[in-house]
Structure formats: structure tokens, C-alpha cells
Write an enzyme that holds these catalytic residues in place. Sequence first.
Site, PDB file in Angstrom:
ATOM      1  N   SER A 150       0.887  -1.179  -0.077  1.00 14.67           N
ATOM      2  CA  SER A 150       0.045   0.008  -0.032  1.00 14.67           C
ATOM      3  C   SER A 150       0.910   1.143   0.086  1.00 14.67           C
ATOM      4  O   SER A 150       2.093   1.183   0.407  1.00 14.67           O
ATOM      5  CB  SER A 150      -0.770   0.073   1.395  1.00 14.67           C
ATOM      6  OG  SER A 150      -1.487   1.167   1.337  1.00 14.67           O
ATOM      7  N   TYR A 163      -2.159  -0.272  10.907  1.00 12.49           N
ATOM      8  CA  TYR A 163      -2.233  -0.506   9.426  1.00 12.49           C
ATOM      9  C   TYR A 163      -1.022  -0.179   8.427  1.00 12.49           C
ATOM     10  O   TYR A 163      -0.432  -1.247   7.971  1.00 12.49           O
ATOM     11  CB  TYR A 163      -3.507   0.099   8.740  1.00 12.49           C
ATOM     12  CG  TYR A 163      -3.667  -0.286   7.378  1.00 12.49           C
ATOM     13  CD1 TYR A 163      -4.146  -1.530   6.965  1.00 12.49           C
ATOM     14  CD2 TYR A 163      -3.439   0.573   6.040  1.00 12.49           C
ATOM     15  CE1 TYR A 163      -4.272  -2.096   5.510  1.00 12.49           C
ATOM     16  CE2 TYR A 163      -3.652   0.073   4.887  1.00 12.49           C
ATOM     17  CZ  TYR A 163      -4.031  -1.050   4.726  1.00 12.49           C
ATOM     18  OH  TYR A 163      -4.152  -1.291   3.271  1.00 12.49           O
TER      19      TYR A 163
HETATM   20  P1  NDP Z   1     -11.538  -6.125   0.020  1.00  7.28           P
HETATM   21  O1  NDP Z   1     -11.910  -5.948   1.379  1.00  7.28           O
HETATM   22  O2  NDP Z   1     -12.447  -5.936  -1.010  1.00  7.28           O
HETATM   23  O3  NDP Z   1     -10.655  -7.431  -0.279  1.00  7.28           O
HETATM   24  C1  NDP Z   1     -10.019  -7.951   1.135  1.00  7.28           C
HETATM   25  C2  NDP Z   1      -9.854  -9.615   0.689  1.00  7.28           C
HETATM   26  O4  NDP Z   1      -9.049 -10.225   1.708  1.00  7.28           O
HETATM   27  C3  NDP Z   1     -11.329 -10.174   0.720  1.00  7.28           C
HETATM   28  O5  NDP Z   1     -11.204 -10.939  -0.289  1.00  7.28           O
HETATM   29  C4  NDP Z   1     -11.196 -10.858   1.977  1.00  7.28           C
HETATM   30  O6  NDP Z   1     -12.075 -12.124   2.078  1.00  7.28           O
HETATM   31  C5  NDP Z   1      -9.763 -11.242   2.302  1.00  7.28           C
HETATM   32  N1  NDP Z   1      -9.337 -11.394   3.566  1.00  7.28           N
HETATM   33  C6  NDP Z   1      -9.476 -10.704   4.726  1.00  7.28           C
HETATM   34  N2  NDP Z   1      -9.111 -11.287   5.632  1.00  7.28           N
HETATM   35  C7  NDP Z   1      -8.696 -12.522   5.230  1.00  7.28           C
HETATM   36  C8  NDP Z   1      -8.143 -13.852   5.926  1.00  7.28           C
HETATM   37  N3  NDP Z   1      -7.888 -13.663   7.511  1.00  7.28           N
HETATM   38  N4  NDP Z   1      -8.024 -15.075   5.363  1.00  7.28           N
HETATM   39  C9  NDP Z   1      -8.087 -14.719   3.822  1.00  7.28           C
HETATM   40  N5  NDP Z   1      -8.637 -13.654   3.223  1.00  7.28           N
HETATM   41  C10 NDP Z   1      -8.662 -12.830   4.076  1.00  7.28           C
HETATM   42  O7  NDP Z   1     -10.185  -4.955  -0.150  1.00  7.28           O
HETATM   43  P2  NDP Z   1      -9.007  -4.828  -1.211  1.00  7.28           P
HETATM   44  O8  NDP Z   1      -9.366  -5.655  -2.489  1.00  7.28           O
HETATM   45  O9  NDP Z   1      -8.921  -3.232  -1.440  1.00  7.28           O
HETATM   46  O10 NDP Z   1      -7.648  -5.431  -0.322  1.00  7.28           O
HETATM   47  C11 NDP Z   1      -6.948  -6.288  -1.043  1.00  7.28           C
HETATM   48  C12 NDP Z   1      -5.625  -5.723  -0.366  1.00  7.28           C
HETATM   49  O11 NDP Z   1      -5.231  -4.471  -1.105  1.00  7.28           O
HETATM   50  C13 NDP Z   1      -5.255  -5.693   1.127  1.00  7.28           C
HETATM   51  O12 NDP Z   1      -4.196  -6.187   1.469  1.00  7.28           O
HETATM   52  C14 NDP Z   1      -5.329  -4.058   1.220  1.00  7.28           C
HETATM   53  O13 NDP Z   1      -4.583  -3.821   2.285  1.00  7.28           O
HETATM   54  C15 NDP Z   1      -4.601  -3.841  -0.146  1.00  7.28           C
HETATM   55  N6  NDP Z   1      -4.944  -2.227  -0.479  1.00  7.28           N
HETATM   56  C16 NDP Z   1      -6.183  -1.902  -0.778  1.00  7.28           C
HETATM   57  C17 NDP Z   1      -5.950  -0.457  -1.249  1.00  7.28           C
HETATM   58  C18 NDP Z   1      -7.674   0.259  -1.254  1.00  7.28           C
HETATM   59  O14 NDP Z   1      -7.715   1.317  -1.407  1.00  7.28           O
HETATM   60  N7  NDP Z   1      -8.503  -0.672  -1.445  1.00  7.28           N
HETATM   61  C19 NDP Z   1      -5.177   0.479  -1.140  1.00  7.28           C
HETATM   62  C20 NDP Z   1      -3.716  -0.263  -0.773  1.00  7.28           C
HETATM   63  C21 NDP Z   1      -3.819  -1.461  -0.469  1.00  7.28           C
HETATM   64  P3  NDP Z   1     -12.752 -12.819   3.446  1.00  7.28           P
HETATM   65  O15 NDP Z   1     -13.371 -11.679   4.008  1.00  7.28           O
HETATM   66  O16 NDP Z   1     -14.046 -13.569   2.604  1.00  7.28           O
HETATM   67  O17 NDP Z   1     -11.795 -13.661   3.818  1.00  7.28           O
END
Ligand code: NDP
Length: 256
Positions: A150, A163
Site C-alpha cells: 500500500s 495498518y
Molecule cells: P477487499 O476488502 O475487497 O478484499 C480483501 C480480501 O481479503 C477479501 O477477499 C477478504 O475475504 C480477504 N481476507 C481478509 N481477511 C482474510 C483472512 N484472514 N484470510 C483470507 N482472506 C482474507 O479489499 P481490497 O481488495 O482493497 O484489499 C486487498 C488488498 O489491497 C489488501 O491487502 C489491502 O490492504 C490492499 N490495499 C487496498 C487499497 C484500497 O484502497 N482498497 C489500497 C492499498 C492497499 P474474506 O473476508 O472472504 O476472507
Amino acid sequence: MDVTTTDSEDTMSVQGKAIIVTGASSGIGMATVQRLAEHGARIVFGARREDKLEELAGLLPSGRYAYAATDVSNFDDVQHLVDLSVERFGKVDALFNNAGIMPLSTLSEGKRDDWQRMLQTNIMGLLNGISAVLPVMHRQGYGHILATGSMAGYNLYPGAAVYCGTKFAERAIMEGLRREEHGNGIKTTYVAPGMVDTQLYESIGDEARSQEVVSAWHEHNHSLTPDDIARFVEFAIAAPERMVINEVSIRPLAED
Ligand code: NDP
């Protein structure tokens, strides 16, 4: 994006590659699974919400994917994804460690449970992925490990210290991995998005704070789409064998 080049030696494609994606039930992970599968990759994907994984599977070409309910903080779950890839597709070309959460609070609020979940998901999730896949990649003599970091891995925002700490840590771990493993033919990529329009903002935990963050950012920026990040991931994995993109930031043009 068409990533096919005109140079016959350097046809850049994910066709036939076996790729594992975590955090695939929404956002960046889901978009990446769709894009890679559309372009001929074999995909193994996981997240905790199995119903969402099932829906995603319904959109993919049959015979080219496998999925399993996965909590990345549990090593055995992540190992299972790696085993699935080896059993079904005979190899692991790439692992995209993407799962992450962002519950926000100030340090003075003392939300230790949230901090613990974040450390377990964002940091231990990445380490579990690395630990599960490295033996396979060592045997193969090649492989590519990617992590969704990020801009919070470079900057500190009040209310997001933990975070940001996890994203700084992910960057440090990925750079350590690069130094330790490039000689073994293993590529590493830390991709650092700016704001992407996903459900991540729902994981902030406090609705008022979530609204505040989203509206402040929307006021100034146009966010990226999850597929914008997926395009880069495809490009990075499709790069020629001699080339690796180790670190990249991808921001909305309007983000400062
Ligand atoms: P979402 O919330 O849409 O996706 C997050 C995903 O992570 C979901 O599929 C969720 O699925 C999964 N997840 C969360 N906890 C767990 C766990 N313990 N085990 C397995 N899967 C898990 O957000 P994003 O797509 O934005 O996030 C993806 C990545 O991008 C993250 O690492 C985030 O920090 C990073 N990011 C996002 C930004 C943004 O602006 N959106 C900016 C910078 C970085 P489920 O709940 O079904 O497990």
C-alpha cells in the site's frame, strides 16, 4: 490490456501459468482472478467467505481453477492452496499474497484485538504464504511471489499507525525475500496501490470513521478500480524470465 509484445522471444502471457491468489472473494483479488483466468492462467484462489468464492468460480472457464475456504492467518489453510496448485496443475508459477484488512483507530484507543487481527492477516498471512510456497519454488528452481502492499507502506497517517505498520512490514519482508531468493530464480513484487474502490473501507470497523475516510479521499481523488491493479499483476507475472518488477506504486492520478 493486451500484454502480448511483437518480439517473438518475449511473448508476454500468463497463458498456462499456475497462479495462487489470496483475498479472492472481493476487490483486487477477485478482479485479478478473473483477469488471469480470462487470459489462460490456471488459478487457485482462497478467502474466508466460501459463498463468494463459489460465485466467482461460476464466472471462470471450467477445468482451469480450484478454490478453497482459506484463512491466511492459518498456515495449514495456506499450505492447502499450495498443495491444490501442485496436485491440479503440477506447479506454482506465482503466489499473489493479497488478503488484507484495515481496521482503523488511534493508538490511544487501545484496540488490541483489531491490531492482533491485522498483524495476523496482513503480516502472518504474507509469511504463511512465503513459507508454504518456497519449498515448491526451490524444487522448481523458479517462481514469483507478489504482495499487495500500500502507499501506507511508505507514508504514515494518524489513525492508521498499525495498518501502516503492517504495510511497512510487508515491504521489509518482501525486500528481505528479494535479497535472499533472487539467486534461486525467485521473483518478488511489492505492489503498492493508492486508493482503490473496494470493500476494504468496510473493514475500518467504525462506520463514522469509515465515512470520514472515504468522503475525504473521494473529495480529492478519483479512486482506481480493482481491475487497474489486476492489469499490473498480470503484466508483472507475464514479464520475461530475465525481468522482475520488484516494487511499484499505482495511484489515482489525482492522489497527492
Ligand atoms: P477487499 O476488502 O475487497 O478484499 C480483501 C480480501 O481479503 C477479501 O477477499 C477478504 O475475504 C480477504 N481476507 C481478509 N481477511 C482474510 C483472512 N484472514 N484470510 C483470507 N482472506 C482474507 O479489499 P481490497 O481488495 O482493497 O484489499 C486487498 C488488498 O489491497 C489488501 O491487502 C489491502 O490492504 C490492499 N490495499 C487496498 C487499497 C484500497 O484502497 N482498497 C489500497 C492499498 C492497499 P474474506 O473476508 O472472504 O476472507
